[in-house]
Design a protein around this motif. Structure first.
Motif, short mmCIF file in Angstrom:
data_model
loop_
_atom_site.label_atom_id
_atom_site.label_comp_id
_atom_site.label_asym_id
_atom_site.label_seq_id
_atom_site.Cartn_x
_atom_site.Cartn_y
_atom_site.Cartn_z
N ALA B 23 40.46 7.11 50.58
CA ALA B 23 40.86 8.42 51.14
C ALA B 23 40.22 8.83 52.49
CB ALA B 23 40.67 9.54 50.15
N LEU B 24 38.83 8.43 52.25
CA LEU B 24 38.01 8.83 53.55
C LEU B 24 38.42 7.79 54.60
CD1 LEU B 24 34.43 9.43 52.01
CD2 LEU B 24 35.92 11.19 53.59
N PHE B 25 38.52 6.73 54.47
CA PHE B 25 38.80 5.46 55.41
C PHE B 25 40.23 6.05 55.95
CE2 PHE B 25 41.20 1.62 56.52
CZ PHE B 25 40.43 1.14 57.43
N ALA B 26 41.32 6.40 55.03
CA ALA B 26 42.75 6.73 55.54
C ALA B 26 42.68 7.92 56.56
CB ALA B 26 43.56 7.22 54.35
N LEU B 27 41.60 8.86 56.18
CA LEU B 27 41.44 10.12 56.95
C LEU B 27 41.09 9.63 58.23
CD1 LEU B 27 41.56 13.05 57.14
CD2 LEU B 27 39.28 13.14 56.25
N ALA B 28 39.88 8.81 58.41
CA ALA B 28 39.08 8.42 59.61
C ALA B 28 40.18 7.56 60.57
CB ALA B 28 37.90 7.46 59.34
N ALA B 29 40.98 6.79 59.73
CA ALA B 29 42.12 6.11 60.71
C ALA B 29 43.09 6.97 61.26
CB ALA B 29 42.63 5.11 59.57
N THR B 30 43.56 8.04 60.60
CA THR B 30 44.41 9.02 61.15
C THR B 30 43.97 9.64 62.27
OG1 THR B 30 45.36 9.21 58.89
CG2 THR B 30 45.89 10.88 60.52
N VAL B 31 42.64 10.21 62.27
CA VAL B 31 41.88 11.07 63.20
C VAL B 31 42.00 10.13 64.51
CG1 VAL B 31 39.62 11.95 63.92
CG2 VAL B 31 40.63 12.30 61.83
N VAL B 32 41.38 8.66 64.40
CA VAL B 32 41.27 8.01 65.45
C VAL B 32 42.69 7.40 65.97
CG1 VAL B 32 40.94 5.50 66.00
CG2 VAL B 32 39.24 6.66 64.67
N ALA B 33 43.64 7.56 65.32
CA ALA B 33 45.10 7.22 65.68
C ALA B 33 45.37 8.41 66.68
CB ALA B 33 46.03 7.07 64.64
N LEU B 34 45.18 9.67 66.01
CA LEU B 34 45.63 10.82 66.97
C LEU B 34 44.81 10.94 68.38
CD1 LEU B 34 45.85 13.25 63.95
CD2 LEU B 34 47.90 12.29 65.39
N VAL B 35 43.51 10.64 68.04
CA VAL B 35 42.59 10.93 69.23
C VAL B 35 42.77 10.01 70.46
CG1 VAL B 35 40.07 11.31 69.89
CG2 VAL B 35 41.29 12.41 67.84
N ALA B 36 42.81 8.85 70.03
CA ALA B 36 42.65 7.73 70.96
C ALA B 36 43.89 7.91 72.17
CB ALA B 36 43.08 6.18 70.13
N PRO B 37 45.00 8.18 71.81
CA PRO B 37 45.94 8.41 72.84
C PRO B 37 45.37 9.55 74.09
CG PRO B 37 47.14 8.21 70.87
CD PRO B 37 45.78 8.34 70.59
N LEU B 38 44.94 10.50 73.14
CA LEU B 38 44.54 11.55 74.26
C LEU B 38 43.31 11.22 75.11
CD1 LEU B 38 44.48 14.49 71.75
CD2 LEU B 38 46.12 14.19 73.23
N ARG B 39 42.45 10.47 74.56
CA ARG B 39 41.33 10.06 75.48
C ARG B 39 41.87 9.10 76.34
NH1 ARG B 39 36.16 10.84 73.70
NH2 ARG B 39 35.64 8.74 74.77
#
Lengths: 330, 184
Positions: B23-39
């Motif tokens: 669950a933690l891995f899935a959450l981290a992957a989701t956050v990275v997926a959302l933030v990466a395009p913004l950065r």
């Protein structure tokens, strides 16, 4: 805010003491309305039943005192509203403000009757006899208009920007300030320049036009005998200050600006509001009433008495309009 | 407790720990997926047209700063508005451009301004009255006026005639330097 409240504790105590001892004359009150910004003017209709209220938020309200309701809200145009006045018969109300025009409304419906262009913005408006509307402007003109038809009757230069204006119900007199001057309403002739200090914040007449009252920035309000041009009475607002010096701290008093004022129609009650939010009431001509109480948490920028002097309305930079019951005077 | 029960509990706890990690891995992957395009946006936008940047210039006639209650507290303008005292405006008697500070009641308390006639001044006011005025003429002189509510004050400055100092008590000059000079 806490520091301000603590600084006002002595006044609050005076207020509370007064509330416990009605014989001292501290009146009951209620808040009629709240504005976003400073309340700039309040005026009673001639019958005392309706109140017009203007504010820097541009709103002008007509409120019925019996129901404590403000049913009609108007505007003086874009920007701030500075002054309101009822016609002698109470059918019309005029508003001036930041825009260079006077607006004349019907009191009952609030419908706009006339928009009268002015030469500059105005903070001073009054009705004289009939439907004659008098407006003082910042470019030193005093102008008389037919309020219903909207046309100019006459206008004349007064020699200083007109900040405040009052019209006597009888006696055909107008008073203006800047410098306090009296004018004949009939022929626009200057009647008398009173030797008053500068910084006039308000002027008012008694009903018979024989007395006038002026409030000043330098902490004093004068009651004038207009026949003699002499000061009959005065009210002074002071506060204590501590002055640090090489020889220690010295206590002294400094005057507090009188920011508003009203005179009862019979001239026997003088009420002034100061920049701290304190109301000062003084009986005149043998009336010994003399009280002061905290009314607002801001300067008292607007004030009106009904003609009998039994109801006082105060407006403040704290945005509130309060109604005070002075029926204990009767 | 039976041995089989203990083993079963161990297996369940192991599965629970594994599920939490997933669950933690899935959450981290989701956050990275959302933030990466913004950065990535600034870098990708750098090659395109600039919409806004920190070196933009704002050109306005006036700017008002309000406090938490919505009251005007700082005014920058060209020209400045006429001063307001107890809710009513009064003529300033000329065109001034600069900065005004207002107190919580809306009364003007300080200004830093130039006039259309070329003077520049810094003022401090009590409510309704200027008590300190530091002013420079466009050419030939500077003066400082300090007064109190009793009309006591000090005036000092320089002019073409030289430096001057004047002590005022109750509105009347009581001492001057140089003595007997006519103040500019």
């Amino acid at each position: 805010m806490i520091a301000r409240a603590l600084a006002l504790l002595p006044l609050l105590a005076m207020h509370t003491l007064g509330a416990q001892l009605p014989a001292s004359g501290v009146p009951d009150s209620y808040t009629l309305q709240s504005h976003r910004g400073t309340v700039t003017d309040v005026a009673f209709s001639p019958d005392g039943g309706t109140l017009a209220i203007a504010g820097t938020d541009g709103r002008v309200s007509l409120c019925t005192l019996a129901s404590r309701k403000c049913a009609i809200t108007m505007r003086s145009g874009e920007g701030e509203s500075y002054a309101v006045a009822f016609s002698r018969d109470g059918h019309l109300v005029a508003i001036v403000g930041e825009q260079a025009e006077a607006r004349v409304m019907e009191t009952v419906t609030g419908a706009l009757l006339r928009r009268i262009p002015l030469t500059s913005y105005s903070t001073a408006v009054a009705f004289a006899g009939g439907d004659t509307l008098v407006v003082g402007t910042q470019d030193e003109w005093l102008s008389a208009f037919d309020a219903r038809k909207g046309h100019l009757i006459r206008r004349w230069k007064v020699g200083a920007p007109v900040v405040v204006l009052a019209s006597a119900i009888t006696g055909s007199r107008l008073a203006t300030g800047g410098p306090l001057q009296l004018w004949s309403e009939v022929d626009s002739v200057p009647m008398r320049a009173l030797r008053a200090p500068g910084g006039l914040t308000r002027v008012a007449f008694s009903d018979d036009g024989r007395l006038a009252c002026s409030a000043h920035i330098r902490g004093v309000t004068y009651l004038w005998d207009l026949e003699r041009g002499a000061i009959l009475d005065s009210l002074v607002s002071v506060r204590e200050v501590s002055i640090a010096s090489a020889r220690g701290t010295v206590r002294d008093t400094v005057r507090v600006a009188m920011s508003s004022m009203a005179l009862a129609g019979d001239g026997r009650l003088l009420v002034a509001g100061d920049a701290r939010g304190v109301v000062h009431m003084a009986g005149t001509q043998g009336d010994t009433l003399n009280i002061a109480f905290l009314a607002h948490f801001g300067s008292i920028s607007a004030m009106a008495l009904d003609r009998r002097g039994t109801t006082l309305v105060t407006g403040s930079s704290d945005g509130t309009v309060k109604v005070w019951d002075l029926s204990f005077r009767r | 407790m039976c041995t089989s029960c203990a083993a079963r509990i161990d297996r369940l706890e192991h599965r629970a720990r594994r599920d939490r990690r997933l669950a933690l891995f899935a959450l981290a992957a989701t956050v990275v997926a959302l933030v990466a395009p913004l950065r990535a946006t600034p870098a990708s936008a750098a090659s395109g047209p600039r919409v806004a940047s920190t070196d933009s210039v704002l050109r306005v006639r006036g700017l008002v700063v309000v406090d938490g209650q919505g009251h005007d507290r700082v005014f920058i303008g060209a020209p400045l508005p006429d001063p307001s005292l107890f809710g009513k405006r009064r003529s300033r008697g000329g065109n001034y451009s600069g900065i005004l500070l207002l107190d919580a009641n809306g009364d003007e308390r300080s200004g830093y301004a130039t006039t259309d006639s070329g003077q520049v001044m810094f003022t401090l006011d009590e409510v309704g009255r200027m008590v300190a005025n530091f002013m420079a003429q466009p050419a030939g002189g500077v003066r400082l006026n300090l007064t109190d509510e009793f009309d006591n004050g000090i005036r000092l400055g320089t002019s073409r005639e030289g430096p001057f100092l004047d002590f005022v008590k109750a509105g009347k000059s009581v001492a001057q330097l140089p003595g007997g000079s006519k103040l500019p």
